[in-house]
Enzyme design. Structure first.
Site, PDB file in Angstrom:
ATOM      1  N   GLY A  67       5.981  15.658 -57.088  1.00 29.21           N
ATOM      2  CA  GLY A  67       7.221  15.279 -57.771  1.00 29.21           C
ATOM      3  C   GLY A  67       6.969  14.582 -59.085  1.00 29.21           C
ATOM      4  N   GLY A 101       6.350  11.886 -60.989  1.00 28.99           N
ATOM      5  CA  GLY A 101       5.943  10.512 -60.718  1.00 28.99           C
ATOM      6  C   GLY A 101       6.034   9.618 -61.939  1.00 28.99           C
ATOM      7  N   ARG A 102       6.123  10.255 -63.092  1.00 31.95           N
ATOM      8  CA  ARG A 102       6.269   9.439 -64.309  1.00 31.95           C
ATOM      9  C   ARG A 102       7.132  10.131 -65.346  1.00 31.95           C
ATOM     10  NH1 ARG A 102       0.529   9.800 -67.441  1.00 31.95           N
ATOM     11  NH2 ARG A 102      -0.176  11.791 -66.624  1.00 31.95           N
ATOM     12  N   LYS A 122       8.339  11.468 -70.545  1.00 34.96           N
ATOM     13  CA  LYS A 122       7.105  11.367 -69.745  1.00 34.96           C
ATOM     14  C   LYS A 122       6.462  10.014 -69.996  1.00 34.96           C
ATOM     15  CE  LYS A 122       2.807  13.787 -68.650  1.00 34.96           C
ATOM     16  NZ  LYS A 122       2.069  15.050 -68.840  1.00 34.96           N
ATOM     17  N   GLY A 142       3.604   5.133 -63.119  1.00 37.91           N
ATOM     18  CA  GLY A 142       4.715   5.786 -63.803  1.00 37.91           C
ATOM     19  C   GLY A 142       4.598   5.787 -65.312  1.00 37.91           C
ATOM     20  N   ARG A 144       9.900  15.286 -73.916  1.00 42.69           N
ATOM     21  CA  ARG A 144       9.586  16.718 -73.864  1.00 42.69           C
ATOM     22  C   ARG A 144      10.884  17.511 -73.771  1.00 42.69           C
ATOM     23  NH1 ARG A 144       4.955  17.364 -69.271  1.00 42.69           N
ATOM     24  NH2 ARG A 144       6.619  16.913 -67.786  1.00 42.69           N
ATOM     25  N   ASP A 163       1.711  22.897 -59.353  1.00 46.85           N
ATOM     26  CA  ASP A 163       2.755  21.989 -59.846  1.00 46.85           C
ATOM     27  C   ASP A 163       2.724  21.922 -61.369  1.00 46.85           C
ATOM     28  OD1 ASP A 163       0.244  20.686 -58.950  1.00 46.85           O
ATOM     29  OD2 ASP A 163       1.024  18.978 -60.050  1.00 46.85           O
ATOM     30  N   ASN A 164       1.740  22.560 -61.993  1.00 45.31           N
ATOM     31  CA  ASN A 164       1.693  22.582 -63.456  1.00 45.31           C
ATOM     32  C   ASN A 164       1.966  23.983 -63.996  1.00 45.31           C
ATOM     33  OD1 ASN A 164       1.093  19.868 -63.570  1.00 45.31           O
ATOM     34  ND2 ASN A 164      -1.111  20.173 -63.598  1.00 45.31           N
ATOM     35  N   ASP A 214       2.766  20.642 -69.048  1.00 44.95           N
ATOM     36  CA  ASP A 214       1.904  19.538 -68.608  1.00 44.95           C
ATOM     37  C   ASP A 214       0.539  19.543 -69.294  1.00 44.95           C
ATOM     38  OD1 ASP A 214       3.864  18.525 -67.067  1.00 44.95           O
ATOM     39  OD2 ASP A 214       2.720  18.493 -65.199  1.00 44.95           O
TER      40      ASP A 214
HETATM   41  P1  AMP Z   1      -0.742  15.754 -63.243  1.00 42.96           P
HETATM   42  O1  AMP Z   1      -2.192  15.780 -62.843  1.00 42.96           O
HETATM   43  O2  AMP Z   1      -0.480  14.966 -64.498  1.00 42.96           O
HETATM   44  O3  AMP Z   1      -0.129  17.097 -63.281  1.00 42.96           O
HETATM   45  O4  AMP Z   1       0.011  14.915 -62.122  1.00 42.96           O
HETATM   46  C1  AMP Z   1      -0.013  15.217 -60.754  1.00 42.96           C
HETATM   47  C2  AMP Z   1       0.971  14.361 -60.023  1.00 42.96           C
HETATM   48  O5  AMP Z   1       0.650  12.978 -60.187  1.00 42.96           O
HETATM   49  C3  AMP Z   1       2.408  14.503 -60.461  1.00 42.96           C
HETATM   50  O6  AMP Z   1       3.224  14.344 -59.334  1.00 42.96           O
HETATM   51  C4  AMP Z   1       2.576  13.350 -61.418  1.00 42.96           C
HETATM   52  O7  AMP Z   1       3.914  12.953 -61.555  1.00 42.96           O
HETATM   53  C5  AMP Z   1       1.755  12.279 -60.744  1.00 42.96           C
HETATM   54  N1  AMP Z   1       1.265  11.288 -61.710  1.00 42.96           N
HETATM   55  C6  AMP Z   1       0.308  11.444 -62.629  1.00 42.96           C
HETATM   56  N2  AMP Z   1       0.126  10.322 -63.340  1.00 42.96           N
HETATM   57  C7  AMP Z   1       1.006   9.408 -62.863  1.00 42.96           C
HETATM   58  C8  AMP Z   1       1.314   8.059 -63.177  1.00 42.96           C
HETATM   59  N3  AMP Z   1       0.677   7.379 -64.118  1.00 42.96           N
HETATM   60  N4  AMP Z   1       2.285   7.466 -62.468  1.00 42.96           N
HETATM   61  C9  AMP Z   1       2.942   8.126 -61.495  1.00 42.96           C
HETATM   62  N5  AMP Z   1       2.690   9.383 -61.140  1.00 42.96           N
HETATM   63  C10 AMP Z   1       1.739  10.026 -61.815  1.00 42.96           C
HETATM   64 MG    MG Z   2       1.650  17.772 -63.658  1.00 46.18          MG
END
Ligand code: AMP
Ligand code: MG
Length: 535
Positions: A107, A109-110, A130, A143, A200, A277-278, A287
């Site tokens: 989901g 997350g940030r 973001k 976040g 974004r 998820d990307n 992403d």
């Molecule tokens: P990513 O590797 O950036 O595609 O992120 C994978 C997952 O980790 C996604 O659900 C993001 O929302 C979550 N995520 C990455 N960085 C953070 C962060 N600093 N705070 C909260 N969630 C994060």
């Molecule tokens: Mg991502």
């Protein structure tokens, strides 16, 4: 105030995702599972001192938005400090396969979406912040996003757009005035870094993982509702959702994904973390994290340190991985389609054929050739990739120099050897190792001969090549330079770089310094050659 000069704090937002799909109004942003929901309505967490660092003029003009001053209500919106009346901010619930394994609920997350605004042509665009603070999907993280990774996302989304690669866009980069603590390489070396938020922009940020989480949780109603929403809003040309329309839609997702991958493979872009998820349901590059640009042509190269062991997401793996990701999406959608296995397999075939055709077409254009020599051309293209790798050719420089050299090469000139030498000097990272260039030395005369078969005038061939072989890409070390300057408060390098990358196919003789080979100092430098996930 007329709509073409409104600031974003005066824009009217619509909220189709929240209004048409099932979700929750989050009581707080504590991390948890959120079964039964497509999203959680959650407000961004304000930051200390939001100030504008960078702005995309053209995108803003298209969205009918005026540039804000450094501080004020519009920048407050772009940082998440101001939520206006028409917004219903939300974080989407999605899951995903990360590095080949099902990871369950992930989901936003940030990332927090504010809703959609209408562009000057009436089309609808979601604005997503973001780094806007924690949501129920933040798991154990904060976040937030650091300036370094936000600037990279901001710059690259726009650079990709101007190259003509399907991508999400970036409207603004805002400094938060807060610090964020990061362990850049997960080695216990924690540092305080400047925080930032990128706004974004895309028609939607729905990913393969949004569908996967519904299927994995057996929430078939949500799965269907999400598919119907996606089709109605983003694939309306397919008609009202039905069994057949789901199949056509999946075909179209496969087709678009193939086109995106063909672009990546012909500009030398490595996404770095192609988890499901990307992967955008619209076939957009999404992403921007530990991405990079090929410098020495190496199919096995990835900038992502987390992936150094298996190199699952290395440059040359991307076509296969996208196919695997599409197969995961097919698995998730199978609950909606009768005879799913057979019907959805056709989409994977669409992916294969579209990728192969689009890649071939794009390579021919890069070489200034029309499709007249069938098999011979396929062999020419395949052998070129081997030669580029052997010669450690800088992909961008090679094609650009080849474009300029094409007339002389085609002219059957006595200077052929000199020309080839010039090409190697200009574009190879192992100029002096002559034994490395054997296969290129064989390839170039073959190519010259093939060029002579073209009936088009050589000048127009050259011009055609220059229009598809960029001179300027966001080289890894250029992004790093912009980061270092911005971090010390100097935004001029970032501004110049943004300007250069807006016309990547133009010569821009005064900007040669952005078109050179990667300097030696950047070879192994963290941030240039190596990056980590989720910073
Ligand atoms: P990513 O590797 O950036 O595609 O992120 C994978 C997952 O980790 C996604 O659900 C993001 O929302 C979550 N995520 C990455 N960085 C953070 C962060 N600093 N705070 C909260 N969630 C994060
Ligand atoms: Mg991502």
């Amino acid at each position: 105030m007329s709509t073409d000069t409104r600031q974003i704090d005066q824009a009217v937002f619509t909220n189709s995702f929240v209004e048409e799909l099932r979700g929750e109004i989050a009581a707080d942003n504590r991390p948890r599972q959120v079964p039964g929901c497509c999203y959680s309505q959650v407000a961004p967490t304000p930051v200390r001192d939001p100030h504008l660092l960078a702005w995309s003029e053209e995108l803003a003009a298209f969205l009918g938005l005026a540039k804000p001053s450094e501080r004020g209500p519009a920048v407050d919106v772009l940082a998440g400090n101001l939520v206006t009346d028409s917004m219903k901010p939300f974080a989407a619930r999605y899951g995903g396969h990360q590095f080949g394994s099902w990871a369950g609920q992930l989901g936003d997350g940030r990332a927090i979406s504010l809703g959609e605004i209408a562009a000057v042509d009436g089309s609808s665009w979601e604005i997503q912040l973001k780094g806007a603070g924690r949501t129920p999907y933040s798991r154990r993280a904060d976040g937030r996003a650091v300036l370094r990774s936000s600037l990279r996302e901001f710059l690259c989304s726009e650079a990709m757009h101007y190259l003509g690669v399907p991508t999400t866009r970036a409207l603004s980069l805002v400094g938060t005035g807060d610090t964020v603590i990061r362990d850049m390489f997960y080695d216990g070396n924690y540092q305080q870094e400047k925080g930032a938020v990128v706004a974004r922009v895309a028609p939607t940020f729905i990913r393969f993982g949004n569908f996967e989480i519904m299927a994995a949780s057996a929430e078939i109603d949500n799965l269907r509702a999400l598919a119907d929403y996606t089709i109605r809003h983003h694939y309306p040309e397919l008609g009202e959702p039905s069994n057949e329309v789901y199949v056509q839609w999946f075909n179209e997702v496969c087709r678009r994904t193939a086109v995106m991958i063909a672009h990546w493979m012909t500009v030398g872009f490595v996404h770095g973390v192609m988890n499901t998820d990307n992967m955008s349901i619209l076939g957009l590059t999404i992403d921007y994290g530990p991405y990079g640009w090929l410098e020495p042509y190496d199919p096995n190269w990835t900038p992502n340190t987390t992936d150094f062991g298996y190199r699952r997401y290395a440059f040359g793996q991307q076509p296969q991985i996208a196919l695997w990701n599409l197969a995961m999406l097919a698995g998730a959608l199978s609950a909606l389609v009768s005879d799913a296995e057979e019907e959805l397999r056709k989409g994977l075939e669409v992916y294969r054929s579209t990728l192969s055709n689009t890649f071939h077409e794009r390579m021919l254009r890069k070489l200034g050739l029309t499709a007249l020599a069938g098999e011979e051309d396929s062999a020419l293209i395949e052998d070129l990739h081997r030669s580029l790798a052997d010669s450690e050719m800088d992909m961008t420089l090679f094609f650009r120099h080849l474009s300029h050299a094409a007339p002389a090469l085609a002219a059957n000139s006595e200077n052929e050897e000199l020309l080839i030498r010039g090409l190697i000097e200009a574009a190879s990272y192992s100029v002096s190792k002559m034994d490395r260039h054997d296969s290129l030395l064989q390839w170039l005369p073959r190519y010259a001969q093939r060029l002579r078969k073209e009936s088009v005038g050589i000048e127009s061939i050259r011009e055609g090549m220059l229009s598809v072989n960029p001179k300027y890409v966001l080289r890894n070390y250029l992004a790093q330079r912009a980061i270092e300057a911005a971090d010390s408060g100097d935004l001029s390098y970032l501004q110049t770089l943004m300007k250069v990358l807006k016309t990547p196919y133009a010569e821009q003789p005064e900007q040669e310094e952005f078109a050179g080979k990667r300097p030696d100092w950047a070879r192994d430098k963290p941030g240039c050659a190596t990056l980590s996930c989720s910073s």
